[in-house]
Design an enzyme around this catalytic site. Structure first.
Site, PDB file in Angstrom:
ATOM      1  CB  CYS A 120      -0.930   0.028   1.207  1.00 51.68           C
ATOM      2  SG  CYS A 120      -2.327   1.155   0.926  1.00 51.68           S
ATOM      3  CB  CYS A 122      -1.727   4.733   3.654  1.00 50.72           C
ATOM      4  SG  CYS A 122      -1.842   3.037   4.234  1.00 50.72           S
ATOM      5  CB  CYS A 130      -4.543   3.724   0.234  1.00 51.39           C
ATOM      6  SG  CYS A 130      -4.960   3.527   1.963  1.00 51.39           S
ATOM      7  CE  LYS A 195      -7.741  -1.526   4.464  1.00 53.53           C
ATOM      8  NZ  LYS A 195      -6.476  -1.063   3.864  1.00 53.53           N
ATOM      9  NE  ARG A 217      -6.028   5.331   4.493  1.00 51.31           N
ATOM     10  CZ  ARG A 217      -5.369   5.198   5.642  1.00 51.31           C
ATOM     11  NH1 ARG A 217      -5.899   4.504   6.632  1.00 51.31           N
ATOM     12  NH2 ARG A 217      -4.172   5.730   5.803  1.00 51.31           N
ATOM     13  CD  GLU A 233     -14.981  -3.952  -3.712  1.00 57.25           C
ATOM     14  OE1 GLU A 233     -14.016  -4.297  -4.411  1.00 57.25           O
ATOM     15  OE2 GLU A 233     -15.335  -2.766  -3.564  1.00 57.25           O
ATOM     16  CE  LYS A 248      -6.845  -4.152   7.874  1.00 59.78           C
ATOM     17  NZ  LYS A 248      -5.822  -3.357   7.246  1.00 59.78           N
ATOM     18  CB  SER A 274      -4.477  -2.385  15.376  1.00 57.37           C
ATOM     19  OG  SER A 274      -5.329  -1.486  14.680  1.00 57.37           O
ATOM     20  CE1 TYR A 313      -0.515  -6.356  14.512  1.00 55.78           C
ATOM     21  CE2 TYR A 313      -2.920  -6.396  14.603  1.00 55.78           C
ATOM     22  CZ  TYR A 313      -1.755  -5.919  14.042  1.00 55.78           C
ATOM     23  OH  TYR A 313      -1.813  -5.020  13.018  1.00 55.78           O
TER      24      TYR A 313
HETATM   25 ZN    ZN Z   1      -3.318   2.043   2.800  1.00 60.08          ZN
END
Ligand code: ZN
Length: 328
Positions: A120, A122, A130, A195, A217, A233, A248, A274, A313
């Site tokens: 990406c 970003c 992005c 996403k 975004r 998509e 995501k 996250s 994570y």
């Molecule tokens: Zn991005």
């Protein structure tokens, strides 16, 4: 009379309960997201993600060794460059942070570790969007060229797979075409196909320093009121040549995972992002929830919904709980 499909007889005893489990979790399907930064000898904790760090290339092996010990064999790399500019040129630079990390990791671990890179702009653009800007709008088509160049440079530096996360239209086909034209027909693409524009990304933007300096975004990410466009998509990216389709975030989107799984024949990944991690950490730190039990429950829920690959994570913890027989 017992009418349920899972009769009481099958709930008797730990061994039998495990034998008849519907959902299986396997550590080989875990992918650990990792942040790599410029500099030397640094391991910097991310304030909003306690227990997660930004590593300089010379210290990534500390974490990679721990992952391999736990049985986690795949990572997804995110780069944090020193240099940002309008077009994000350090994303594809020969001596870019990801390119350096890839060469170092592959030198030390070769095929022991499967290394996927996030593709990406970003993290590399001064404006934090992005793609490339034209005025205040992201220029979709111009961005495709830069994303393809970035993906190619990752593969050339040793990445096993690239994962475009930008959500520009047509980027899977653009990247596929570039990789094929350069002799990398066998390099797979995992597409962040579905996403959502999500507040769960907050801590990541803190980790990667990639919050947009203006606007948001939502122009290129999905509205969380909708799931059917997620299927569209996913199907589009399959047609463009994606090899794995990602949804995501994970936790609040498991219905979408299940629908995508039904709609396509390719492996489906979900990224527990996250904010999901931070929420569990914070709740556990306050003593409101049992962190280990919540990790097990959320992971199994993702697999139950249909994920084949799970980015989290908590990958090392999950691998440990599988080994201990707590889940699996
Ligand atoms: Zn991005």
């Amino acid at each position: 009379m017992e009418m349920s499909i899972r009769p009481r007889r099958l709930r008797k005893g730990e061994l039998l309960r495990k034998m008849v489990r519907e959902t299986r979790v396997d550590e080989s399907s875990l992918i650990y997201p990792m942040f790599v930064k410029e500099g030397t000898n640094q391991k910097e904790e991310i304030p909003t993600m306690p227990g997660q760090y930004r590593y300089t290339v010379d210290r990534v092996s500390e974490q990679l060794d721990a992952l391999l010990d736990a049985g986690v064999t795949s990572v997804m790399l995110f780069g944090i460059p020193d240099h940002k500019d309008e077009v994000g040129s350090s994303a594809w630079a020969e001596d870019g942070i990801i390119q350096k990390a890839l060469r170092a990791i592959k030198r030390e671990y070769a095929d022991q570790l499967y290394v996927i890179t996030d593709v990406c702009m970003c993290e590399y653009t001064s404006h934090g969007h992005c793609g490339m800007l034209c005025g205040c709008e992201v220029d979709n088509d111009k961005s495709l060229e830069l994303l393809s160049r970035t993906a190619l440079s990752h593969i050339q530096a040793g990445a096993d797979m690239v994962a475009p996360s930008d959500m520009m239209d047509g980027r899977v086909r653009a990247i596929r075409t570039t990789l094929d034209a350069n002799g990398y027909e066998t390099a797979p693409i995992m597409s962040y196909a579905v996403k959502y524009a999500s507040a769960f990304y907050g801590p990541f933007r803190d980790a990667a320093g990639s919050a947009p300096s203006f606007g948001d975004r939502r122009g290129y990410q999905m509205d969380y009121h909708n799931s059917r466009e997620g299927i569209k998509e996913a199907l589009l990216d399959v047609e463009e040549g994606a090899d794995i389709i990602m949804v995501k975030p994970a936790m609040s989107y498991l219905d979408v995972v299940a629908k995508v799984k039904e709609a396509i024949h390719l492996p489906v990944a979900a990224y527990s992002v996250s904010g999901e991690y931070a929420m569990i950490k914070a709740g556990a730190a306050l003593g409101y929830i049992d962190e280990e039990k919540i990790i097990c429950e959320t992971a199994v829920a993702a697999y139950r919904a249909g994920v084949d690959l799970y980015l989290t994570y908590y990958a090392p913890e999950i691998a440990k709980f599988i080994k201990e027989g707590r889940i699996g």
